[in-house]
Every structure is written in structure tokens, then in C-alpha cells.
Enzyme design. Structure first.
Site, PDB file in Angstrom:
ATOM      1  N   ASP A  34      10.741  17.925  -8.279  1.00  0.00           N
ATOM      2  CA  ASP A  34       9.631  18.072  -7.964  1.00  0.00           C
ATOM      3  C   ASP A  34       8.904  19.560  -8.228  1.00  0.00           C
ATOM      4  OD1 ASP A  34       9.717  16.010  -6.487  1.00  0.00           O
ATOM      5  OD2 ASP A  34      10.033  16.841  -4.292  1.00  0.00           O
ATOM      6  N   ASP A  36       9.591  20.871 -11.257  1.00  0.00           N
ATOM      7  CA  ASP A  36       9.026  20.945 -12.647  1.00  0.00           C
ATOM      8  C   ASP A  36       7.693  20.143 -12.617  1.00  0.00           C
ATOM      9  OD1 ASP A  36      11.117  22.097 -13.654  1.00  0.00           O
ATOM     10  OD2 ASP A  36      12.358  20.428 -14.150  1.00  0.00           O
ATOM     11  N   PHE A  37       7.470  19.286 -11.672  1.00  0.00           N
ATOM     12  CA  PHE A  37       6.140  18.551 -11.594  1.00  0.00           C
ATOM     13  C   PHE A  37       5.065  19.639 -11.011  1.00  0.00           C
ATOM     14  CE2 PHE A  37       2.921  16.411  -9.437  1.00  0.00           C
ATOM     15  CZ  PHE A  37       2.743  15.282 -10.226  1.00  0.00           C
ATOM     16  N   SER A  83     -12.980 -13.259   2.652  1.00  0.00           N
ATOM     17  CA  SER A  83     -11.707 -13.141   3.436  1.00  0.00           C
ATOM     18  C   SER A  83     -10.965 -14.202   3.241  1.00  0.00           C
ATOM     19  CB  SER A  83     -12.101 -12.965   5.120  1.00  0.00           C
ATOM     20  OG  SER A  83     -12.911 -13.961   5.515  1.00  0.00           O
ATOM     21  N   LEU A  84      -9.615 -14.453   4.162  1.00  0.00           N
ATOM     22  CA  LEU A  84      -9.110 -15.488   3.814  1.00  0.00           C
ATOM     23  C   LEU A  84      -8.912 -16.435   5.316  1.00  0.00           C
ATOM     24  CD1 LEU A  84      -5.914 -13.619   2.653  1.00  0.00           C
ATOM     25  CD2 LEU A  84      -7.202 -15.600   1.455  1.00  0.00           C
ATOM     26  N   GLU A 113       2.703 -14.438  -1.506  1.00  0.00           N
ATOM     27  CA  GLU A 113       2.538 -12.786  -1.509  1.00  0.00           C
ATOM     28  C   GLU A 113       2.749 -12.506   0.009  1.00  0.00           C
ATOM     29  OE1 GLU A 113      -1.073 -11.847  -3.035  1.00  0.00           O
ATOM     30  OE2 GLU A 113      -0.856 -12.688  -4.994  1.00  0.00           O
ATOM     31  N   LYS A 115       1.235 -10.509   3.111  1.00  0.00           N
ATOM     32  CA  LYS A 115      -0.166  -9.976   3.618  1.00  0.00           C
ATOM     33  C   LYS A 115      -0.138  -8.589   4.232  1.00  0.00           C
ATOM     34  CE  LYS A 115      -4.313 -12.007   6.128  1.00  0.00           C
ATOM     35  NZ  LYS A 115      -4.593 -10.330   6.652  1.00  0.00           N
ATOM     36  N   ASP A 117      -0.855  -5.070   5.776  1.00  0.00           N
ATOM     37  CA  ASP A 117      -1.713  -5.079   7.036  1.00  0.00           C
ATOM     38  C   ASP A 117      -2.312  -3.394   6.850  1.00  0.00           C
ATOM     39  OD1 ASP A 117      -2.957  -5.374   9.506  1.00  0.00           O
ATOM     40  OD2 ASP A 117      -1.211  -5.125  10.861  1.00  0.00           O
ATOM     41  N   ARG A 136     -14.428  -2.861   2.035  1.00  0.00           N
ATOM     42  CA  ARG A 136     -14.907  -4.276   2.255  1.00  0.00           C
ATOM     43  C   ARG A 136     -16.222  -4.415   2.854  1.00  0.00           C
ATOM     44  NH1 ARG A 136     -14.829  -8.534   5.597  1.00  0.00           N
ATOM     45  NH2 ARG A 136     -14.812 -10.423   4.600  1.00  0.00           N
ATOM     46  N   TYR A 224      -3.405  -6.549  -5.606  1.00  0.00           N
ATOM     47  CA  TYR A 224      -3.076  -7.848  -5.462  1.00  0.00           C
ATOM     48  C   TYR A 224      -4.208  -8.837  -6.233  1.00  0.00           C
ATOM     49  CZ  TYR A 224      -5.475  -7.486  -0.790  1.00  0.00           C
ATOM     50  OH  TYR A 224      -6.133  -7.214  -0.081  1.00  0.00           O
ATOM     51  N   LYS A 314      -0.001 -16.196   9.429  1.00  0.00           N
ATOM     52  CA  LYS A 314       0.315 -14.922  10.080  1.00  0.00           C
ATOM     53  C   LYS A 314       1.241 -15.259  11.264  1.00  0.00           C
ATOM     54  CE  LYS A 314      -3.760 -13.226  11.238  1.00  0.00           C
ATOM     55  NZ  LYS A 314      -4.213 -11.807  11.435  1.00  0.00           N
ATOM     56  N   CYS A 408       2.717  17.573  38.812  1.00  0.00           N
ATOM     57  CA  CYS A 408       3.784  17.506  37.376  1.00  0.00           C
ATOM     58  C   CYS A 408       5.091  17.273  38.163  1.00  0.00           C
ATOM     59  CB  CYS A 408       3.731  18.953  36.949  1.00  0.00           C
ATOM     60  SG  CYS A 408       4.890  19.006  35.633  1.00  0.00           S
ATOM     61  N   CYS A 411       7.495  20.625  37.886  1.00  0.00           N
ATOM     62  CA  CYS A 411       7.055  21.736  38.542  1.00  0.00           C
ATOM     63  C   CYS A 411       5.972  21.886  39.689  1.00  0.00           C
ATOM     64  CB  CYS A 411       6.548  22.795  37.462  1.00  0.00           C
ATOM     65  SG  CYS A 411       4.965  22.492  36.998  1.00  0.00           S
ATOM     66  N   CYS A 426      -0.146  19.029  32.219  1.00  0.00           N
ATOM     67  CA  CYS A 426       0.501  20.046  33.379  1.00  0.00           C
ATOM     68  C   CYS A 426      -0.090  21.509  32.879  1.00  0.00           C
ATOM     69  CB  CYS A 426       2.023  20.146  33.607  1.00  0.00           C
ATOM     70  SG  CYS A 426       2.475  21.543  34.455  1.00  0.00           S
ATOM     71  N   CYS A 432       6.483  25.909  34.023  1.00  0.00           N
ATOM     72  CA  CYS A 432       6.996  24.526  33.973  1.00  0.00           C
ATOM     73  C   CYS A 432       8.218  24.394  32.748  1.00  0.00           C
ATOM     74  CB  CYS A 432       5.818  23.534  33.495  1.00  0.00           C
ATOM     75  SG  CYS A 432       6.086  21.778  33.613  1.00  0.00           S
TER      76      CYS A 432
HETATM   77  S1  IVH Z   1      -6.358 -11.964  -1.167  1.00  0.00           S
HETATM   78  C1  IVH Z   1     -10.531 -13.924  -1.248  1.00  0.00           C
HETATM   79  N1  IVH Z   1      -4.008 -11.141  -0.987  1.00  0.00           N
HETATM   80  O1  IVH Z   1      -6.364 -10.014   3.963  1.00  0.00           O
HETATM   81  C2  IVH Z   1      -8.979 -13.502  -0.832  1.00  0.00           C
HETATM   82  N2  IVH Z   1      -5.569 -10.518   0.683  1.00  0.00           N
HETATM   83  O2  IVH Z   1      -8.177 -11.886   5.613  1.00  0.00           O
HETATM   84  C3  IVH Z   1      -8.961 -12.274  -1.096  1.00  0.00           C
HETATM   85  N3  IVH Z   1      -4.872  -8.950   2.438  1.00  0.00           N
HETATM   86  O3  IVH Z   1      -9.469  -8.477   3.064  1.00  0.00           O
HETATM   87  C4  IVH Z   1      -7.905 -11.729  -0.481  1.00  0.00           C
HETATM   88  N4  IVH Z   1      -2.593  -9.057   1.811  1.00  0.00           N
HETATM   89  O4  IVH Z   1      -7.683  -7.075   3.135  1.00  0.00           O
HETATM   90  C5  IVH Z   1      -5.224 -11.191  -0.332  1.00  0.00           C
HETATM   91  N5  IVH Z   1      -1.745 -10.308  -0.722  1.00  0.00           N
HETATM   92  C6  IVH Z   1      -2.742 -10.496  -0.145  1.00  0.00           C
HETATM   93  C7  IVH Z   1      -3.264  -9.681   1.003  1.00  0.00           C
HETATM   94  C8  IVH Z   1      -4.582  -9.864   1.403  1.00  0.00           C
HETATM   95  C9  IVH Z   1      -3.353  -8.389   2.687  1.00  0.00           C
HETATM   96  C10 IVH Z   1      -5.916  -8.838   3.279  1.00  0.00           C
HETATM   97  C11 IVH Z   1      -7.118  -8.468   2.485  1.00  0.00           C
HETATM   98  C12 IVH Z   1      -8.340  -9.505   2.732  1.00  0.00           C
HETATM   99  C13 IVH Z   1      -7.747 -10.041   3.884  1.00  0.00           C
HETATM  100  C14 IVH Z   1      -8.176 -11.441   4.189  1.00  0.00           C
END
Ligand code: IVH
Length: 670
Positions: A34, A36-37, A83-84, A113, A115, A117, A136, A224, A314, A408, A411, A426, A432
Site C-alpha cells: 500500500d 508503494d502504491f 428491468s427483469l 448469474e 442478482k 442487490d 437507471r 454484467y 428471487k 434511562c 441512571c 439519556c 450515566c
Molecule cells: S440484467 C434487461 N443481470 O436487477 C435486463 N440485472 O430487476 C438487464 N441486477 O435493473 C438486467 N444483478 O439492477 C441483470 N446479473 C444481473 C443482475 C441484474 C442485478 C439488477 C439490475 C436490474 C434489476 C432488474
């Protein structure tokens, strides 16, 4: 060094630093220490200050943040951010796989893959340089959070290898659990309310205005999806390519991504991660299954909301039911009262749970808890599980409602609650017992006075024997008293005495942090120490002077004022001063005293100097840098791109606005 040589070295250093960033943050395989970095980074910073024309936007020095974004610009996504569709049912996954298989002729491969969070992000690269990062938002348009995203070390600012000229990569910004827990520990120490979970905190952090705070928090990002790239035929292939360009992508080695050719393969991946997710260093809320081939993805198409070629499975958050036996109240160092539920022991996520956090009075009220209730318990982003609901059908007649205490438990002082805050406190901080002990523990802790040989057990013992009541008493301890204590042999007593002695050399900023003023954490203590130089100035500072210090807002200023308005605290400081602790910053030699008594606000971008260089010049010539404009500011040095609101404030307050050239002229004047 001439300009040409500087440019060569800047480019070489930048490349090398980014390579080490990549090794450290993406590969987890550092090659250098670290130290040196840090030295390389420092050299680059120095060169960029001397040759600001070569301080590029994609320089690794930009990762420390520092720029303030007042309002995030809204920008339209190049490709909508869909979204998915998701499900909690394995049958629905089976239906989806079957449906896809019927629609598509020929073999299908799926990619499974995790998901993640966190918060979705789309990052654009032009000619290998990060140009824009957008949240997004509503899927059509999001917020431009580029400055903050650049502070995330695993995201390359400049790409390597054979990257496309213009493309977008998408992924998830998340809060690694270790960093999230460290942040909450720090907040607990300074009496700030704790963050509820890593995802919301990642999202809040990404939208902070001060990018240097973002840089300190330690967000991470997993990429991803590649968009606008025609060099791959399938999703997995493009992920492999992205890895070669320097991105942190899911790997097969850790089973974060996997190709499956049928439902069995998909289910195997799901079941593996349903168990294993508890061991990940970040949170996931499910897995995502995608059709691998881009041609097949196109054939399947999308609905308005989500692609037909992908689905999320999920995980159900594991929830158990158990009995609430009692509620106890803990008192922290700052007097914050935390209610804790004692539960009948129950298995959850591989551990036995006996206690759950109840956060505050509102939480108890919302749950309408009664002693003996059958409660539902879940483990979220925190280590301590939480009660998420009550099975009211099982409530016994006559069960006693849980009413938040008004005194409290330690005390018996009447508790207070500030407007707009959820926590009860408190107020009796000089008597206390847990507050007194907590303050001493904070004072001696590693980041504060770092007193070797003094742990929380010894503190407890010293309190119980009546040898100390506050942190100043530590400096009155002597050998004879200590050797009398249980478990204290000669060696440990000597060690402790040496530790106490050594603490006299701890610099002022750490002493200030050690005092335990609410909301004054390490960074704030540093800023205050540098701005006001010594404790007298701090004690005498009024509200306006305090909020003029960089990063000090109303809340912190009021807390400082209240701390020093208490005579007991002033007496403690006086005692510490007499024992020889450091209460002023070490002075740096001044080049002149030309700016003595003058205060400057430096804002915008400059030609001859970097902002840091300008500020150093002000200080080395006796002047003072202040973060925001007030009536007391002597000059505003305005560079290009200075915000209009700052200019207006300066002219409204009648503060002189000078250009960089004016400043140089002032500096050169005899
Ligand atoms: S693919 C059109 N891959 O999940 C599909 N999404 O509900 C594009 N997320 O908005 C998303 N891990 O924020 C994809 N391995 C993964 C993911 C992923 C988390 C989230 C992402 C997306 C939401 C969809």
C-alpha cells in the site's frame, strides 16, 4: 523537468497506478505494498499540480474525489434500461425454460448469474476512456453520477486491450458487507444514526454531492452486460471480453456465472446459491437466467418493461417464528438508547438467534409488540436479525404491550428525543455509567488515543474500583494502584503506563476526535484541527465560524457548541492540557505572512495552478482557506466554471471576487 518529460511520466505513472488498482480491486492479487502504491499516487498528484494541463479527466488521482456536484443532470439512456421479470417459484422458472425452448429452434444455452442487490448503473466509454455514468432512473432517463462513479476503484477509468471505440457497460454498484459494517461502526462511534441496509446506503451514497465522501465509503461494482458492441456473438463471450478490457465481471471460477444447457443446470445453480449466498461478501437477492446467444435474444425480443430472454429467480428471505421474551434497553457512549428484543432461541440462516434489534421507539410502535408475542424474524443486510412482524393470531389475552421507556435504565434520567430524530437519548452524559465507560473506551481506541495495554475489560475494572470516572482520570493512574488490580502483572502495568505516556504525543486532530463530541468523527476532527489550529480557537468559535469550515454543517456546529458550553467538558480539556496532551496543530513554515488575517474561498478551475496548489500558497503565505463564503470571507478566488450560486452569494455579501491573475499579482506584490 520540461513539459514533454512531465507528460511521459504522467502517462506512465497513470498506467502503472491503474494496473495496480486493477490487480488490487479486480483481481484481488496486489503486487506492491500500500505504501508503494501511495507513493506512486503522490508523485502523480505532484506532477499534475505542476503541470495542470496534463491533469486528465481519466487520471487515477480523480478517484479520491473532491468535486462537488450540486444537482445531478438528467440524461437520456442510449439504450433503455429495462428491468427483469421475476419469480419466487421454481415451477415458473421451469415454465419459462420450456416456453423459450419451444419458441427457439435449435439448441439453447442459458447463462446463470447472481442478482446483485445494489443500484443499476450504465457506464459509457469512448475511445477507451470513461465518459459518463448514469443511474437507471425511470429506465428512459437517469441521473449523471459520473464524478461519484469515478471514485469506485474497480471501475476502470481507461480501458486496456482490444476494446470497442464507443459502447456502454452495465452493472450493479453495491456496498460490500465489510465496508457497510465498518461504516455503521464508525457512525455508532460518533453518535450518528445507523444505516438500515447496504442497498439503500449504496443508492444514497451514489447520490451524495461530495465525491470525496463517496470515495471513502468503499462502494464496489460488478459489471454484467455490454451494449453497443458487435464483437461478440453471445452474452457470456462479451462478459469474457469485458474482463479483458479491465472490468470486474462475474467469474466461472467462483461460480458467479455459469453456462447451463438445460433446466437441470439452471436449477443446480439456483440451489447452490440459495445455500451459499450466506457466505458471500456482498448481498444478492436471487439469480438471473439469461439466454446466451445474442441472435436468440433478438428473436425473443422484449416487452415494454423487460426482455423475454431473461428472468430473475428471487430467493425468499428466510423467516422464522419465535417468542418475544422481553425487551431490554442498551445505553451507548453518546447516550443513545437502543431497544433489543430477547427471543426464545431459534435457528436462522445457520446460526442460533437469541436477540433481535428493534432500532427505536417508532419501530416498536409500528410492530405493536406485546411480551410473549409470536414474532417473525428475518436476517437482512445486517448481522443482527430483525423482527419484521407479529403473528397476532397467537397473541395471548392480557399480554402486556411493550411501551418504550421514558427513563434511562442505568441512571434513571428522563430520556430526550430531538425533533426529527428517531432515537431517544439519556442526556445525563457526565454521570450515566455506560456513557462514561463508553466515552473512555472511545478515547483509548485505536483511531483516537490508541493507548496500548488498555482494553475494555480493564476500563470496566478501573470503573468498578472507582479509579477512574472519565478519560482525564487515566492520566492520574499510578503503578501502585494498577498492580493491585486482578489480572494486572508487572509487565501489563508497565505496558499500560508506557501506553499512557506515549499518548501525550498523539496529534491534536486525534485528541479532538478522542474527546467524543457527537458527530465529530475522524474526518471532521481533521478539518476542524486544520482550520482552527488549536483548542482555544475551537472553544471560542461561534456558529458562523464553525460552519465556515469545510464539511461542517449546522448539526455538527451545534453539537460542538453544546459540548463546550458544558463546564464539565471544559474542565476535562483543561486537565488534559495540563497533563501534556497535544491541543494545537503542528505549524508548517510559512513562506511569508502576506495573507495574514485574510480568508479565501477557492472555487472553479484554474490555469496556472491546481486548486490544491492555490490553497497551499494561501496557507504558506499566512492566509486561511475556508470552505464556504460568509460575510467574514476576505476574497473569493474565482476560476473557470465557478458555480453561479457561489458568485451570487459572494456579491450579495460584498465579498471581493478576484481572478487567478489578480491573485498572482497580490502574491508578487512587494
Ligand atoms: S440484467 C434487461 N443481470 O436487477 C435486463 N440485472 O430487476 C438487464 N441486477 O435493473 C438486467 N444483478 O439492477 C441483470 N446479473 C444481473 C443482475 C441484474 C442485478 C439488477 C439490475 C436490474 C434489476 C432488474
Amino acid at each position: 523537468m520540461n513539459e514533454e518529460q512531465a507528460l511521459v511520466e504522467i502517462e506512465e505513472l497513470s498506467k502503472e497506478i491503474e494496473r495496480h488498482n486493477y490487480l488490487y480491486y479486480v483481481q484481488s492479487a496486489p503486487e506492491i505494498s500500500d505504501y508503494d502504491f501511495d507513493m506512486m499516487l503522490k508523485r502523480l498528484q505532484d506532477l499534475e499540480e505542476k503541470f495542470p494541463q496534463y491533469a486528465f479527466d481519466h487520471s487515477p488521482t480523480k478517484r479520491v474525489g473532491g468535486d462537488i456536484t450540486r444537482k445531478f443532470e438528467t440524461v437520456k439512456h442510449r439504450y433503455p434500461m429495462l428491468s427483469l421479470s421475476n419469480t419466487y417459484s421454481q415451477e415458473e422458472i421451469e415454465d419459462w425454460v420450456n416456453r423459450i425452448s419451444k419458441t427457439i429452434d435449435g439448441a439453447i444455452h442459458f447463462v446463470c448469474e447472481l442478482k446483485y442487490d445494489g443500484v443499476a448503473i450504465g457506464i459509457q466509454y469512448e475511445n477507451g476512456v470513461l465518459t459518463r455514468a448514469v443511474t437507471r432512473g425511470d429506465g428512459e432517463q437517469g441521473e449523471n453520477v459520473t464524478t461519484n462513479v469515478k471514485t469506485i476503484r474497480s471501475i476502470p477509468l481507461k480501458l486496456r486491450g482490444d476494446y470497442p471505440n464507443d459502447f456502454e457497460i452495465r452493472g450493479e454498484i453495491y456496498f460490500p458487507l465489510a465496508n457497510f459494517e465498518a461504516l455503521n461502526r464508525e457512525r455508532e462511534e460518533i453518535g450518528e444514526q445507523l444505516f438500515a441496509n447496504p442497498r439503500n446506503t449504496a443508492s444514497g451514497t451514489l447520490k451524495m454531492q461530495n465525491s470525496s465522501v463517496v470515495a471513502q465509503r468503499g462502494l464496489d461494482c460488478m459489471l454484467y452486460g455490454v451494449y453497443g458492441y458487435s464483437g461478440a456473438e453471445s452474452h457470456l463471450e462479451s462478459v469474457h471480453h469485458a474482463a479483458k478490457w479491465g472490468f470486474k465481471v462475474p467469474t466461472e471460477k467462483k461460480r458467479e456465472i455459469e453456462r447451463a444447457s438445460d433446466l437441470n443446470g439452471v436449477m443446480d445453480f439456483i440451489n447452490y446459491w440459495d445455500k451459499e449466498r450466506a457466505n458471500l461478501p456482498f448481498e444478492i437477492d436471487g439469480v438471473v437466467i439469461k439466454v446466451d446467444s445474442y441472435d436468440q435474444q433478438e428473436e425473443l425480443g422484449s416487452t415494454a418493461k423487460s426482455p423475454r430472454w431473461a428472468i430473475a429467480y428471487k430467493f425468499k428471505t428466510e423467516r422464522v417464528e419465535t417468542t418475544l421474551e422481553s425487551v431490554v434497553y442498551q445505553v451507548g457512549r453518546t447516550g443513545a438508547i437502543t431497544p433489543v428484543a430477547n427471543l426464545s432461541p431459534v435457528q436462522l440462516g445457520g446460526t442460533t438467534v437469541k436477540r433481535a434489534s428493534l432500532h427505536n421507539a417508532d419501530q416498536i410502535g409500528k410492530l405493536d409488540l406485546h411480551i410473549g408475542d409470536s414474532v417473525f424474524v428475518e436476517k437482512g443486510g445486517e448481522i443482527i436479525p430483525k423482527i419484521v412482524g407479529v403473528n397476532e393470531d397467537k397473541r395471548k389475552i392480557g399480554a402486556q404491550k411493550v411501551i418504550f421507556i421514558d427513563e434511562c435504565p442505568e441512571c434513571h434520567s428522563k430520556l430526550t428525543r430531538n425533533e426529527g430524530e428517531a432515537q431517544h437519548y439519556c442526556p445525563n452524559d457526565t454521570v450515566c455509567p455506560p456513557q462514561l465507560k463508553g466515552k473512555v473506551e472511545h478515547f483509548i481506541s485505536r483511531k483516537a488515543m490508541n493507548i496500548d495495554g488498555l482494553g475494555s475489560e480493564t476500563v470496566e475494572l478501573l470503573f468498578d474500583k472507582g479509579l477512574i470516572r472519565n478519560y482525564a482520570d487515566i492520566y492520574e493512574l499510578n503503578y501502585d494502584q494498577l498492580i493491585e488490580l486482578d489480572r494486572m502483572a508487572e509487565k501489563s502495568v508497565n505496558n499500560l503506563m508506557q501506553g499512557i505516556q506515549a499518548s501525550l504525543d498523539v496529534p491534536y486532530e486525534k485528541v479532538l476526535y478522542a474527546l467524543g463530541i457527537r458527530f465529530v468523527g475522524e474526518t471532521v476532527a481533521k478539518k476542524l484541527a486544520r482550520a482552527l489550529k488549536n483548542i482555544e480557537n475551537l472553544i471560542n468559535a461561534g456558529f458562523d465560524e464553525l460552519i465556515a469550515v469545510d464539511e461542517i454543517g449546522e448539526k455538527i456546529a451545534n453539537s460542538i457548541l453544546s459540548f463546550f458550553s458544558n463546564e464539565d467538558n471544559i474542565r476535562l480539556v483543561e486537565r488534559l492540557k495540563n497533563y501534556g496532551l497535544q491541543f494545537e496543530v503542528e505549524e508548517v513554515a510559512s513562506a511569508s505572512d502576506k495573507f495574514e488575517g485574510l480568508s479565501f474561498v477557492v472555487s472553479g478551475v484554474f490555469n496556472a495552478f491546481s486548486r490544491k496548489e492555490l490553497k497551499d500558497l494561501i496557507e504558506s503565505n499566512g492566509g486561511k482557506n475556508v470552505g464556504s463564503i460568509s460575510g467574514k470571507t476576505s476574497y473569493v478566488v474565482a476560476g473557470e466554471n465557478m458555480g453561479p450560486s457561489k458568485l451570487k452569494k459572494a456579491s450579495d455579501l460584498g465579498v471581493k471576487i478576484i481572478s487567478e491573475d489578480d491573485f498572482i499579482a497580490m502574491l508578487n506584490k512587494e
